[in-house]
Design a protein around this motif. Sequence first.
Motif, short mmCIF file in Angstrom:
data_model
loop_
_atom_site.label_atom_id
_atom_site.label_comp_id
_atom_site.label_asym_id
_atom_site.label_seq_id
_atom_site.Cartn_x
_atom_site.Cartn_y
_atom_site.Cartn_z
N GLN A 55 2.41 -1.54 2.16
CA GLN A 55 1.52 -0.68 2.91
C GLN A 55 1.91 0.77 2.69
O GLN A 55 3.08 1.15 2.79
CB GLN A 55 1.55 -0.99 4.41
CG GLN A 55 0.58 -0.11 5.21
CD GLN A 55 0.37 -0.57 6.63
OE1 GLN A 55 0.96 -1.56 7.08
NE2 GLN A 55 -0.46 0.14 7.37
N VAL A 94 6.99 -0.81 2.79
CA VAL A 94 6.24 0.32 3.33
C VAL A 94 6.61 1.57 2.54
O VAL A 94 7.80 1.85 2.34
CB VAL A 94 6.53 0.55 4.83
CG1 VAL A 94 5.84 1.82 5.34
CG2 VAL A 94 6.06 -0.65 5.66
N VAL A 138 1.57 0.42 10.67
CA VAL A 138 2.09 -0.82 10.12
C VAL A 138 1.76 -1.99 11.04
O VAL A 138 1.45 -3.09 10.57
CB VAL A 138 3.61 -0.72 9.87
CG1 VAL A 138 4.12 -1.97 9.17
CG2 VAL A 138 3.93 0.52 9.03
N LEU A 182 -3.36 -1.04 2.19
CA LEU A 182 -2.66 -2.32 2.09
C LEU A 182 -2.84 -2.87 0.69
O LEU A 182 -3.97 -2.99 0.20
CB LEU A 182 -3.22 -3.32 3.11
CG LEU A 182 -3.09 -2.90 4.58
CD1 LEU A 182 -4.07 -3.70 5.44
CD2 LEU A 182 -1.68 -3.10 5.07
N GLY A 214 -1.72 -2.73 10.29
CA GLY A 214 -1.80 -3.35 8.98
C GLY A 214 -1.37 -4.80 9.01
O GLY A 214 -2.00 -5.66 8.38
N GLN A 215 -0.30 -5.10 9.77
CA GLN A 215 0.17 -6.48 9.87
C GLN A 215 -0.87 -7.35 10.55
O GLN A 215 -1.14 -8.48 10.13
CB GLN A 215 1.49 -6.54 10.62
CG GLN A 215 2.08 -7.93 10.72
CD GLN A 215 2.36 -8.55 9.37
OE1 GLN A 215 3.27 -8.13 8.67
NE2 GLN A 215 1.56 -9.53 8.98
N THR A 275 -4.71 4.54 5.71
CA THR A 275 -3.56 3.72 5.32
C THR A 275 -4.08 2.67 4.36
O THR A 275 -5.24 2.26 4.43
CB THR A 275 -2.86 3.09 6.54
OG1 THR A 275 -1.66 2.44 6.12
CG2 THR A 275 -3.74 2.08 7.25
N ILE A 285 3.78 -7.85 5.95
CA ILE A 285 4.03 -6.57 5.30
C ILE A 285 5.49 -6.58 4.87
O ILE A 285 6.40 -6.62 5.70
CB ILE A 285 3.77 -5.38 6.24
CG1 ILE A 285 2.34 -5.42 6.81
CG2 ILE A 285 4.05 -4.06 5.53
CD1 ILE A 285 1.25 -5.16 5.82
#
Length: 347
Positions: free
Chosen positions: A104, A155, A139, A95, A142-143, A93, A152
């Motif tokens: 993302q 997406v 996600v 970012l 990622g956050q 993934t 984020i």
Amino acid sequence: MTALDLFDHDLPGLERVFERWGEKRFRARQVMNWLYKKGVTRFEEMTDLSAALRERLGREATAALPRIAAEQTSRDGTVKLLLELADGERVETVLMPDDGRVTQCVSTQVGCAMGCAFCRTGTLGLRRHLTAGEIVAQVVVGQARMGPDRRITNVVFMGMGEPLHNFDNVVRAFRILSSDHGLNITRRRLTVSTAGLADRIRRLPPEMLGSLAVSLNATTDEVRDRIMPVNRRFPIQELLEALRESPLPPRDRYTVEYVLLGGVNDSPDDARRLVKLLSHVRCKVNLIAYNPHGDSPFERPRPEAVEAFRKILLDKNFTATLRKSRGEDILAACGQLKAEEGGTLGG
């Protein structure tokens, strides 16, 4: 018994679970608030739930996140994460922070079955679909990686895999991400890419059509057959017919993505054919200069060819943007993702 993955359920689904357990429906909203608004995944910390419910969640449910197995940061600030899933499979993934916004790029499959000739992910073949929970959890991870001060905001389902091949899980993940009770990312900031599965496009709920990005990448079936095998099943005209006939909301537009391959599909004649093909499709065009990688024979187009192609579209009143490549030095740009075995990131 397989543990219930809480990330795999939208609000109605989780409400049904709690009803079966003899709990009130509002418990689902409480749990989603902990997961998505407060970032809490340990059931013992969900203090507005009864002790009995927390104990049952501990026995029968999970809110586990994938492990960050490796991480790379590009010169331009792009971050690529290699995530290890519960069964040991790995996906990537990406970012992309930019001017107060963070986009993302998430994966939807381990590998991909489409076999597009210019895409590095396609060399893996398809290993398996991701669950909705595994898509959403990317996600959440990622956050957490960005921290509380960098939300984020966007997406894109453009990582490893063909999203519409994993149709049901992607639709559910889309609804969780856009839900007020989920991550609350507005639908206009969600983008779902497809290589052109016309039958699945026809099945998409109307609220997702305006988020659809279709990878066209050629203006003749001969070229598209060669670079995108999916075209042999759904030729260009069948794909465009599916777009025209789907109930796209009045104020929405599709995004047509076009990867420019040097000397293959980037001529002025290609641009003029593209204008003609899209003349009756409500869309904008996103041009992408090909990102080279070692697994592919294609070359980046010349800058003057890219500008000439774009000018032809603009002169015919198309909205035509040129996507800025991010993370090329860490193989995080479009078409470059490939989760390698052995704990290393693609590249």
